[in-house]
Scaffold this motif. Structure first.
Motif, short mmCIF file in Angstrom:
data_model
loop_
_atom_site.label_atom_id
_atom_site.label_comp_id
_atom_site.label_asym_id
_atom_site.label_seq_id
_atom_site.Cartn_x
_atom_site.Cartn_y
_atom_site.Cartn_z
N UNK A 275 0.23 77.59 -16.35
CA UNK A 275 -0.06 76.17 -16.62
C UNK A 275 -1.54 75.88 -16.54
N UNK A 276 -2.22 76.43 -15.52
CA UNK A 276 -3.65 76.16 -15.38
C UNK A 276 -4.45 76.70 -16.55
N UNK A 277 -4.13 77.91 -17.03
CA UNK A 277 -4.84 78.46 -18.18
C UNK A 277 -4.58 77.64 -19.43
N UNK A 278 -3.32 77.18 -19.60
CA UNK A 278 -3.02 76.34 -20.76
C UNK A 278 -3.78 75.02 -20.69
N UNK A 279 -3.88 74.47 -19.51
CA UNK A 279 -4.63 73.21 -19.37
C UNK A 279 -6.10 73.43 -19.66
N UNK A 280 -6.64 74.53 -19.22
CA UNK A 280 -8.05 74.81 -19.48
C UNK A 280 -8.32 74.98 -20.97
N UNK A 281 -7.38 75.46 -21.71
CA UNK A 281 -7.53 75.66 -23.15
C UNK A 281 -7.02 74.48 -23.96
N UNK A 282 -6.61 73.40 -23.28
CA UNK A 282 -6.11 72.19 -23.94
C UNK A 282 -4.90 72.51 -24.83
N UNK A 283 -4.01 73.31 -24.30
CA UNK A 283 -2.79 73.70 -25.01
C UNK A 283 -1.59 73.11 -24.28
N UNK A 284 -0.69 72.48 -25.00
CA UNK A 284 0.51 71.88 -24.43
C UNK A 284 1.67 72.86 -24.54
N UNK A 285 2.36 73.09 -23.42
CA UNK A 285 3.47 74.03 -23.37
C UNK A 285 4.76 73.24 -23.11
N UNK A 286 5.75 73.39 -23.97
CA UNK A 286 7.05 72.74 -23.81
C UNK A 286 8.10 73.81 -23.60
N UNK A 287 9.01 73.57 -22.66
CA UNK A 287 10.03 74.55 -22.29
C UNK A 287 11.41 73.94 -22.50
N UNK A 288 12.27 74.66 -23.17
CA UNK A 288 13.68 74.31 -23.32
C UNK A 288 14.48 75.49 -22.77
N UNK A 289 14.66 75.49 -21.43
CA UNK A 289 15.23 76.64 -20.74
C UNK A 289 16.74 76.46 -20.60
N UNK A 290 17.44 76.82 -21.65
CA UNK A 290 18.90 76.82 -21.59
C UNK A 290 19.38 78.11 -20.94
N UNK A 291 20.56 78.06 -20.31
CA UNK A 291 21.01 79.23 -19.52
C UNK A 291 21.09 80.51 -20.36
N UNK A 292 20.58 81.57 -19.81
CA UNK A 292 20.63 82.89 -20.43
C UNK A 292 20.58 83.94 -19.32
N UNK A 293 21.63 84.72 -19.20
CA UNK A 293 21.72 85.78 -18.20
C UNK A 293 21.98 87.10 -18.91
N UNK A 294 21.15 88.09 -18.62
CA UNK A 294 21.30 89.41 -19.25
C UNK A 294 21.24 90.48 -18.16
N UNK A 295 21.92 91.59 -18.36
CA UNK A 295 21.79 92.71 -17.42
C UNK A 295 20.50 93.47 -17.69
N UNK A 296 19.68 93.62 -16.67
CA UNK A 296 18.42 94.31 -16.89
C UNK A 296 17.60 94.39 -15.63
N UNK A 297 16.30 94.55 -15.82
CA UNK A 297 15.34 94.69 -14.73
C UNK A 297 14.53 93.39 -14.63
#
Length: 452
Positions: free
Chosen positions: A313-335
């Protein structure tokens, strides 16, 4: 022992000489000919062509024998009736009844062969003409069948030889593409992977095999070329860092530098060392991902996406870039560590390769991960090359936070280790790139998390 033609018995020395002459070993020319004959015999008695020849020749010979037997049987069944009808029509029985009792010596030549050849009495109830006709019909049938059998056996023998020759030729024609494929495979090496079979012929199994082999050669050529470019680019990156360090040490510290200059050179050397360390870490991560996962556990990818956005977030703010997140549930087997690195690379690339006032959209869901950003326009034909190690859209400037060019390569390698696919598309509006990672066997659950 008898003497020879000259009256003298051959001496033991002469007999030994003749015996030695008879048991003399063949010369070099004869040995080479014998080797060629032996090699030809091995080719004739072994291999797919010999087996196909035996199969085709046997089938053709069996078909010829069956045809000969059927023809002989059919001719035998109808031959007697045909001869009887022909004899009765040519020499009617009623005319034989009127034949005068003329001695055989004075009989007409026409009737000489029609008279009975046997002095025996005619069976009761059988007219003399009918008996003669039956006798002639039996003789003609026997002669015709014997002639037919002889000719059929001769034709069958000739047909067998022709069948073997045709079967050998046919097997060679069928196996010729296989020989071409074999010769091409023997010639292949790392220097001539560009060669192709390019088999000309109608569609079929062997044509499909040759085309599949050509496709495999194309994939191998691309893989080898990619590995060669990777090695060259890795060597260039590491050599560049060493060259910068050497130049900073030789030029920056030449003479008697003051403390401020030494501190600046020290910072530069540490920065170059950090870049080299990140490059080596990236290469080691690529190698580890190529080996696959040793253990898999359920990972909440949507939670990792939210944490990655918060970390950048801090790097995005420094570059004047807006980040939007749509975090819908996703579960996968992995590392967990590798998937966290995947999301950090995707979000970090989207933030860094952007424009002032740009946007980044991060979305997770049952269909996978999608990260899109605005930025400079990217030619569509360049997008696939961005997944190669050390490939960038522009030349490297060694600016702070620029990266080493392994971001999307690591993303693709981690996705492949999890059985997922990574693909990218150039955005038609607003520039930038959209990267999608699709997981097989992923499942949703829980509550969606939205942030911006």
């Amino acid at each position: 022992m008898k003497a020879g033609a000259g009256g003298r018995e051959p001496s033991p020395g002469t007999r030994a000489g003749r015996s030695t002459a008879r048991t003399r070993t063949p010369g070099p020319g004869r040995s080479a000919a014998a080797r060629r004959i032996a090699a030809t015999a091995r080719r004739l008695t072994g291999g797919e062509r010999a087996r196909l020849t035996a199969l085709y020749g046997g089938l053709l010979l069996l078909a010829g024998a069956l045809l000969t037997g059927v023809v002989y049987f059919l001719v035998k069944e109808g031959l007697y009736a045909s001869i009887s009808v022909a004899m009765t029509t040519a020499v009617p029985a009623q005319r034989l009844d009127t034949v005068p009792a003329t001695p055989r010596s004075t009989a007409s030549p026409l009737w000489e062969y029609a008279l009975p050849t046997s002095p025996g009495p005619v069976p009761p109830g059988v007219a003399p003409g009918v008996a003669i006709t039956r006798t002639l019909s039996d003789a003609a049938e026997s002669a015709a069948l014997e002639r037919l059998l002889t000719v059929s056996l001769i034709v069958l023998a000739v047909y067998a030889v022709v069948s073997v020759v045709l079967a050998w030729w046919m097997a060679g024609r069928v196996l010729r593409p296989v020989a071409v494929i074999t010769d091409t495979a023997r010639r292949l090496s790392g220097e001539n992977l560009h060669e192709r079979i390019a088999l000309d012929g109608p569609p079929g199994e062997l044509k499909h095999l040759a085309d599949t082999f050509d496709d495999m050669l194309g994939r191998m050529e691309r893989l080898v070329s990619s590995q060669q470019r990777f090695a060259a680019n890795a060597a260039h990156e590491l050599r560049t860092a060493l060259a910068v360090q050497r130049a900073a040490a030789e030029i920056g510290l030449a003479g008697e530098p003051d403390a401020q200059r030494v501190a600046r050179i020290r910072g530069k050397l540490l920065e170059v060392a950090d870049d080299s360390e990140r490059t080596i870490d990236g290469l080691l991560l690529l190698a580890a991902c190529d080996q696959g996962l040793r253990e898999r556990r359920p990972v909440a990818v949507h939670e990792l996406a939210r944490k990655a956005v918060e970390a950048l977030a801090s790097e995005a703010e420094a570059r004047a870039v807006t980040v939007a997140v749509d975090a819908r549930p996703l579960t996968v087997p992995g590392d967990t560590v590798l998937l966290d690195r995947l999301l950090h690379n995707l979000v970090g690339n989207a933030v860094r390769h952007n424009v002032a006032g740009g946007r980044v959209r991060v979305r997770t869901g049952p269909d996978g991960i999608e990260v899109a950003n605005t930025g400079p326009a990217i030619p569509p034909d360049v997008v696939p090359l961005l997944f190669e190690p050390f490939r960038r859209l522009t030349e490297r400037t060694h600016a702070p936070g620029e990266g080493v060019g392994l971001g999307l390569s690591i993303v693709e390698s981690i996705a492949r280790a999890h059985g997922a696919t990574a693909e990218a598309f150039a955005n038609t509006q607003g520039g930038g790139l959209t990267v999608r990672v699709h997981f097989t066997g992923a499942r949703g659950g829980g509550h969606a998390v939205r942030a911006s």
